[in-house]
Structure formats: structure tokens, C-alpha cells
Design an enzyme around this catalytic site. Structure first.
Site, PDB file in Angstrom:
ATOM      1  N   TYR A 158     -19.617 -44.661 -59.967  1.00  0.00           N
ATOM      2  CA  TYR A 158     -20.034 -44.193 -58.641  1.00  0.00           C
ATOM      3  C   TYR A 158     -21.392 -43.457 -58.770  1.00  0.00           C
ATOM      4  CZ  TYR A 158     -18.949 -43.155 -53.754  1.00  0.00           C
ATOM      5  OH  TYR A 158     -18.952 -43.113 -52.389  1.00  0.00           O
ATOM      6  N   LYS A 165     -23.315 -38.001 -52.118  1.00  0.00           N
ATOM      7  CA  LYS A 165     -22.218 -37.470 -51.296  1.00  0.00           C
ATOM      8  C   LYS A 165     -22.146 -35.943 -51.403  1.00  0.00           C
ATOM      9  CE  LYS A 165     -20.729 -41.277 -49.476  1.00  0.00           C
ATOM     10  NZ  LYS A 165     -21.247 -41.627 -48.140  1.00  0.00           N
TER      11      LYS A 165
HETATM   12  P1  NAP Z   1     -20.202 -50.782 -44.900  1.00  0.00           P
HETATM   13  O1  NAP Z   1     -19.377 -51.475 -43.905  1.00  0.00           O
HETATM   14  O2  NAP Z   1     -20.973 -51.600 -45.863  1.00  0.00           O
HETATM   15  O3  NAP Z   1     -21.137 -49.743 -44.142  1.00  0.00           O
HETATM   16  C1  NAP Z   1     -22.275 -49.151 -44.739  1.00  0.00           C
HETATM   17  C2  NAP Z   1     -23.369 -49.249 -43.722  1.00  0.00           C
HETATM   18  O4  NAP Z   1     -24.551 -48.548 -44.152  1.00  0.00           O
HETATM   19  C3  NAP Z   1     -23.780 -50.697 -43.479  1.00  0.00           C
HETATM   20  O5  NAP Z   1     -23.798 -50.952 -42.092  1.00  0.00           O
HETATM   21  C4  NAP Z   1     -25.163 -50.722 -44.086  1.00  0.00           C
HETATM   22  O6  NAP Z   1     -26.006 -51.733 -43.597  1.00  0.00           O
HETATM   23  C5  NAP Z   1     -25.634 -49.345 -43.702  1.00  0.00           C
HETATM   24  N1  NAP Z   1     -26.924 -49.041 -44.310  1.00  0.00           N
HETATM   25  C6  NAP Z   1     -27.298 -49.157 -45.602  1.00  0.00           C
HETATM   26  N2  NAP Z   1     -28.611 -48.854 -45.723  1.00  0.00           N
HETATM   27  C7  NAP Z   1     -29.066 -48.548 -44.473  1.00  0.00           C
HETATM   28  C8  NAP Z   1     -30.317 -48.162 -43.941  1.00  0.00           C
HETATM   29  N3  NAP Z   1     -31.421 -48.043 -44.706  1.00  0.00           N
HETATM   30  N4  NAP Z   1     -30.413 -47.924 -42.604  1.00  0.00           N
HETATM   31  C9  NAP Z   1     -29.347 -48.063 -41.803  1.00  0.00           C
HETATM   32  N5  NAP Z   1     -28.125 -48.441 -42.248  1.00  0.00           N
HETATM   33  C10 NAP Z   1     -27.994 -48.687 -43.568  1.00  0.00           C
HETATM   34  O7  NAP Z   1     -19.297 -49.819 -45.809  1.00  0.00           O
HETATM   35  P2  NAP Z   1     -18.317 -48.593 -45.466  1.00  0.00           P
HETATM   36  O8  NAP Z   1     -17.449 -48.477 -46.644  1.00  0.00           O
HETATM   37  O9  NAP Z   1     -17.761 -48.724 -44.114  1.00  0.00           O
HETATM   38  O10 NAP Z   1     -19.319 -47.354 -45.523  1.00  0.00           O
HETATM   39  C11 NAP Z   1     -19.477 -46.440 -44.454  1.00  0.00           C
HETATM   40  C12 NAP Z   1     -19.523 -45.022 -44.976  1.00  0.00           C
HETATM   41  O11 NAP Z   1     -18.230 -44.684 -45.465  1.00  0.00           O
HETATM   42  C13 NAP Z   1     -20.488 -44.785 -46.114  1.00  0.00           C
HETATM   43  O12 NAP Z   1     -21.082 -43.514 -45.985  1.00  0.00           O
HETATM   44  C14 NAP Z   1     -19.563 -44.809 -47.321  1.00  0.00           C
HETATM   45  O13 NAP Z   1     -20.102 -44.137 -48.440  1.00  0.00           O
HETATM   46  C15 NAP Z   1     -18.372 -44.106 -46.747  1.00  0.00           C
HETATM   47  N6  NAP Z   1     -17.128 -44.225 -47.485  1.00  0.00           N
HETATM   48  C16 NAP Z   1     -16.637 -45.455 -47.783  1.00  0.00           C
HETATM   49  C17 NAP Z   1     -15.463 -45.547 -48.513  1.00  0.00           C
HETATM   50  C18 NAP Z   1     -14.893 -46.890 -48.908  1.00  0.00           C
HETATM   51  O14 NAP Z   1     -14.100 -46.947 -49.844  1.00  0.00           O
HETATM   52  N7  NAP Z   1     -15.259 -47.973 -48.236  1.00  0.00           N
HETATM   53  C19 NAP Z   1     -14.770 -44.392 -48.911  1.00  0.00           C
HETATM   54  C20 NAP Z   1     -15.301 -43.157 -48.564  1.00  0.00           C
HETATM   55  C21 NAP Z   1     -16.481 -43.089 -47.853  1.00  0.00           C
HETATM   56  P3  NAP Z   1     -26.355 -52.938 -44.668  1.00  0.00           P
HETATM   57  O15 NAP Z   1     -25.098 -53.718 -44.835  1.00  0.00           O
HETATM   58  O16 NAP Z   1     -27.444 -53.679 -43.996  1.00  0.00           O
HETATM   59  O17 NAP Z   1     -26.820 -52.322 -45.938  1.00  0.00           O
END
Ligand code: NAP
Length: 258
Positions: A158, A165
Site C-alpha cells: 500500500y 491517507k
Molecule cells: P475507484 O472506483 O477506482 O474510484 C477512485 C476514483 O478516483 C476514480 O473515479 C478515479 O478516476 C478518481 N481519480 C483518480 N485520479 C483522479 C484525478 N486526478 N482527478 C479526479 N479523479 C481522479 O475506487 P474506490 O475504491 O471506489 O476509491 C474511492 C476512494 O475510496 C479512494 O479514496 C480510495 O482510496 C478509498 N478507499 C477504497 C477502498 C477499497 O478497498 N476499494 C478502501 C478504503 C478506502 P480514474 O479511474 O480516472 O483514475
């Protein structure tokens, strides 16, 4: 049926990539509670996905926003001001690090890899909050970010995202302090691992999911819908005295020592 009624309020949700995105689960929860929704997408690649999903909420606003672009961030808030006049909720569900920085040793993280990860995943919350405040300050509002427990503990691979984070969670507390007098609440949900587009970019993610399932007190993983429900609560008047908080939606995993 959602039991919290947010009719007449508005929310900006950043970070929907597809139907698996935590941002989408949160948007569904807010939208089903009656909130008017504004979505952003990053790049034309995701425009179609977001358009299709947003059909569920016919009056939704859909705008481009790459958070590395000051112009695009300004454009989003200008459009929201024109359309809504104010904003009640902003959801930051955005993270990015280069693939090579999400595997192998942490000490090889490059200066630029660090900058990219911290800028997109943590600084963007500050830049967005600055623009949201003028639209929230009259009647108060709620800002929510998404985090992961790697901010506090070590999860191999990570790497730089753990640093991002930690910065994000600190920014949430600092903003909560600064915006409290304006009745703007700022919180984080620290979610358990969910297989989304960006999570799959982390080397060894599948192992992380099964470890979580085996060790969490509830002995299971979490559903995106459960993040949506917790977000709905935090963004609603039901959570009116909660700010600066990191709420774990992780089946209890964070309380375990071994
Ligand atoms: P996700 O569906 O891939 O969402 C991440 C989003 O961030 C995507 O829409 C991505 O767009 C966007 N992003 C990346 N770079 C960007 C930029 N320069 N400008 C604007 N948007 C941008 O994944 P997710 O897991 O739902 O993630 C959402 C949040 O939840 C994140 O903060 C992640 O760290 C957090 N989180 C996730 C998990 C997990 O296990 N999934 C657990 C805890 C926390 P692109 O696809 O175009 O890059």
C-alpha cells in the site's frame, strides 16, 4: 427505502469511475434519500460510465474534473453555484498513485511518485474544500472523504498510499477545526477493502481482502452499500454533532491486535 430524508439538499460526488466505485454507492444512498446530485468524471474515458449511471437521477449535473487542474475545479464550483446557488454535501472519493509505487519496497518511492499520490489523494481535498466553503457557509454543510486503515498501520504494497491517507485524515481534522465555526462538518469513512478499479491496482489486494474477511470480528468483508449508508448518516442532520471523525466501516477489523 432510505429512512433519512435529504429532499431539497444538494451533493457533489467526486470519484465515480463505474458501478463498483464507493462514490457510486454513496451517490445512490444520497440520491435515494432525495438529494440532488452533481457528479464529476476524470477524462473522456469515464464520461460514458458516469452518464449511464447518472441516468438513475435524471436531474443530475455531470461535469469534468481532474483534480490536478485548478481550472477544472473552479469550473465545477462555478457550475454548481449557477445551478444550485449553494451546496450541502461534498464527497471526496478520489485516490491515485502510480502502479510502481503500489508494489515492492516503499523506500524506492520517487519524489515525483510521492508528489502525484499526495497531490491527487490528499491535497485535492483542501483545494476542493476551499471552493465548497462559499457555497456552504450560509447554512452549513458536510464534507466527507474516504480513507483506509493503512494511514495508521502497515499494509505491505500500500506504500505511498498509506502516507497519502495519513495526510488526508490529518487534513480532515484540520478542516473540521477551521470550518466548525461555519457549521461545516468534515469527516472520513475508513472503509474495509472492496474490489474496485483503483483497489485492483494495489499489488496483493486479493490477499488483503481474504485476510480482512478472516480476521474482522464480523467475519466478513463489507459491501459498498454499507459505505453508502454510513455516508448518508454522516452527511445528514442525524450526525449534526460529529466532525473531525474517522468512522471505520470495516466489519470491526480495526479493533483487532492479532
Ligand atoms: P475507484 O472506483 O477506482 O474510484 C477512485 C476514483 O478516483 C476514480 O473515479 C478515479 O478516476 C478518481 N481519480 C483518480 N485520479 C483522479 C484525478 N486526478 N482527478 C479526479 N479523479 C481522479 O475506487 P474506490 O475504491 O471506489 O476509491 C474511492 C476512494 O475510496 C479512494 O479514496 C480510495 O482510496 C478509498 N478507499 C477504497 C477502498 C477499497 O478497498 N476499494 C478502501 C478504503 C478506502 P480514474 O479511474 O480516472 O483514475
Amino acid at each position: 427505502m432510505r429512512t433519512i430524508d435529504l429532499s431539497g439538499s444538494s451533493a457533489l460526488v467526486l470519484g465515480v469511475a463505474n458501478q463498483r466505485s464507493l462514490a457510486w454507492a454513496i451517490a445512490e444512498a444520497l440520491g435515494e434519500a432525495g438529494c440532488r446530485l452533481a457528479f464529476t468524471y476524470q477524462g473522456e474515458r469515464l464520461h460514458k460510465n458516469v452518464n449511464q449511471l447518472a441516468e438513475k437521477f435524471p436531474d443530475a449535473l455531470i461535469m469534468p474534473c481532474d483534480v490536478t487542474s485548478t481550472e477544472q475545479i473552479d469550473g465545477v464550483f462555478a457550475e454548481i453555484e449557477r445551478e444550485y446557488g449553494r451546496l450541502d454535501t461534498m464527497v471526496h472519493s478520489i485516490a491515485f498513485a502510480r502502479r510502481e509505487d503500489l508494489e515492492g519496497t516503499f523506500r524506492k518511492t520517487s519524489r515525483d511518485g510521492w508528489r502525484v499520490a499526495l497531490e491527487i489523494s490528499a491535497y485535492s481535498l483542501i483545494a476542493l474544500a476551499k471552493r465548497a466553503v462559499p457555497l456552504m457557509e450560509k447554512e452549513g454543510g458536510s464534507i466527507l472523504a474516504l480513507s483506509f486503515i493503512a494511514s495508521q498501520r502497515v499494509f505491505p504494497n500500500y506504500n505511498v498510499m498509506g502516507s497519502a491517507k495519513a495526510a488526508l485524515e490529518h487534513a480532515v481534522r484540520q478542516l473540521a477545526y477551521e470550518l466548525g465555526p461555519l457549521n461545516i462538518r468534515v469527516n472520513t469513512i475508513s472503509a474495509g477493502p472492496v474490489p474496485t478499479l483503483s483497489a485492483r491496482g494495489i499489488s496483493g489486494f486479493t490477499g488483503m481482502v481474504s485476510h480482512h474477511r478472516e480476521h474482522a470480528p464480523l467475519q466478513r468483508g463489507i459491501e459498498p452499500r454499507e459505505v453508502g449508508d454510513a455516508a448518508l448518516f454522516l452527511c445528514s442532520p442525524m450526525a449534526s454533532a460529529i466532525t473531525g471523525e474517522t468512522l471505520y466501516v470495516d466489519a470491526g477489523y480495526h479493533v483487532m491486535g492479532v
